[in-house]
Design an enzyme around this catalytic site. Structure first.
Site, PDB file in Angstrom:
ATOM      1  N   CYS A 228     -29.217  33.260  21.561  1.00 50.79           N
ATOM      2  CA  CYS A 228     -30.333  33.954  20.918  1.00 50.79           C
ATOM      3  C   CYS A 228     -30.354  33.632  19.417  1.00 50.79           C
ATOM      4  CB  CYS A 228     -30.200  35.461  21.118  1.00 50.79           C
ATOM      5  SG  CYS A 228     -31.622  36.387  20.461  1.00 50.79           S
TER       6      CYS A 228
ATOM      7  N   ASP B 197     -30.871  35.695  17.176  1.00 47.22           N
ATOM      8  CA  ASP B 197     -30.384  36.886  16.466  1.00 47.22           C
ATOM      9  C   ASP B 197     -29.348  36.509  15.404  1.00 47.22           C
ATOM     10  OD1 ASP B 197     -28.767  39.325  15.889  1.00 47.22           O
ATOM     11  OD2 ASP B 197     -30.105  40.217  17.373  1.00 47.22           O
TER      12      ASP B 197
ATOM     13  N   ARG C 163     -27.059  38.028  14.104  1.00 51.63           N
ATOM     14  CA  ARG C 163     -25.704  38.570  14.260  1.00 51.63           C
ATOM     15  C   ARG C 163     -24.860  37.781  15.249  1.00 51.63           C
ATOM     16  NH1 ARG C 163     -27.927  44.269  16.038  1.00 51.63           N
ATOM     17  NH2 ARG C 163     -29.192  42.777  17.192  1.00 51.63           N
TER      18      ARG C 163
ATOM     19  N   CYS D 165     -30.256  43.009  22.381  1.00 49.49           N
ATOM     20  CA  CYS D 165     -31.190  41.909  22.097  1.00 49.49           C
ATOM     21  C   CYS D 165     -32.622  42.444  21.959  1.00 49.49           C
ATOM     22  CB  CYS D 165     -31.123  40.862  23.212  1.00 49.49           C
ATOM     23  SG  CYS D 165     -32.195  39.446  22.909  1.00 49.49           S
TER      24      CYS D 165
HETATM   25 CO    CO Z   1     -31.405  38.548  20.936  1.00 55.34          CO
END
Ligand code: CO
Length: 209
Positions: A41, A43, A45, A100
């Site tokens: 992902c 993302d 993080r 997510c």
């Molecule tokens: Co995500």
């Protein structure tokens, strides 16, 4: 933080790498032969190399919202093709993560414009596993389970590609499904049974002759 700070970071990083290995960048510039393809992902993080403890050159990375592998997505399809056929990776990892935003958005009723078709692939995962997901009472648990099932379905999408089918016949290539747990920092292996899935989808999705 401003972008100047990033260039400062970069200087420090170069110094740190060179202090450990004066040849670091000479070697880096020579070429790559990563053993892993990581599809994760976007993302901020969930950094690929850092959570896996890998160095530059060790993992070929593709990231998008909710670690998707849609079969008409030229970007992820090109990444798989290059990683399998040219770099000859033997491990393809699809890594989702709890918490997510993409998965959460797909569980809600909202028109998100250009994100709609992207998130629809996650809704398709929900539809395939609707009985299991609807039986889960806790929203938190349902969210987690959809995250895991999405990883599983994206692994299947990887296995549907001609490149992966062919390579798995010719060499020891495997697809892995993982989830990153933000709360503990742990990588969890979902233990996707690659060969059983490959066998199971062969009747419909076999491309390699
Ligand atoms: Co995500």
């Amino acid at each position: 933080m401003n972008t100047n700070a990033i260039f400062e970071n970069n200087k420090n990083w170069i110094a740190q790498k060179l202090s450990k290995d004066p040849e670091f960048f000479t070697k880096l510039a020579k070429g790559q032969s990563p053993e892993f393809l990581y599809i994760g992902c976007s993302d901020s993080r969930v950094t690929a190399e850092e959570v896996m403890g890998l160095e530059p050159g060790q993992v070929f990375v593709h990231r998008n919202i909710a670690n998707m592998v849609p079969n008409t997505d030229l970007s992820s399809m090109s990444v798989i093709n290059y990683a399998v056929n040219q770099l000859k990776v033997n491990h393809i990892i699809v890594c989702g993560h709890y918490g997510c935003g993409g998965i959460l958005a797909a569980m809600q009723q909202a028109d998100l414009g250009i994100l709609n078709p992207w998130l629809r692939s996650i809704r398709d995962v929900y539809r395939i596993h609707k009985a299991e997901l609807n039986a889960i009472v806790s929203d938190e648990e349902k969210y987690k389970r959809l995250t895991e099932l999405n990883v599983q379905e994206q692994c299947i999408n990887v296995i549907k590609t001609a490149e992966v089918q062919k390579a798995s016949n010719e060499r020891n290539l495997r697809v892995h499904g993982w989830v990153f747990d933000l709360e503990s920092g742990k990588l969890i292996d979902l233990k996707i049974d690659f060969y059983t899935i490959l066998k199971g989808i062969t009747e419909i999705y076999k491309i390699d002759s």
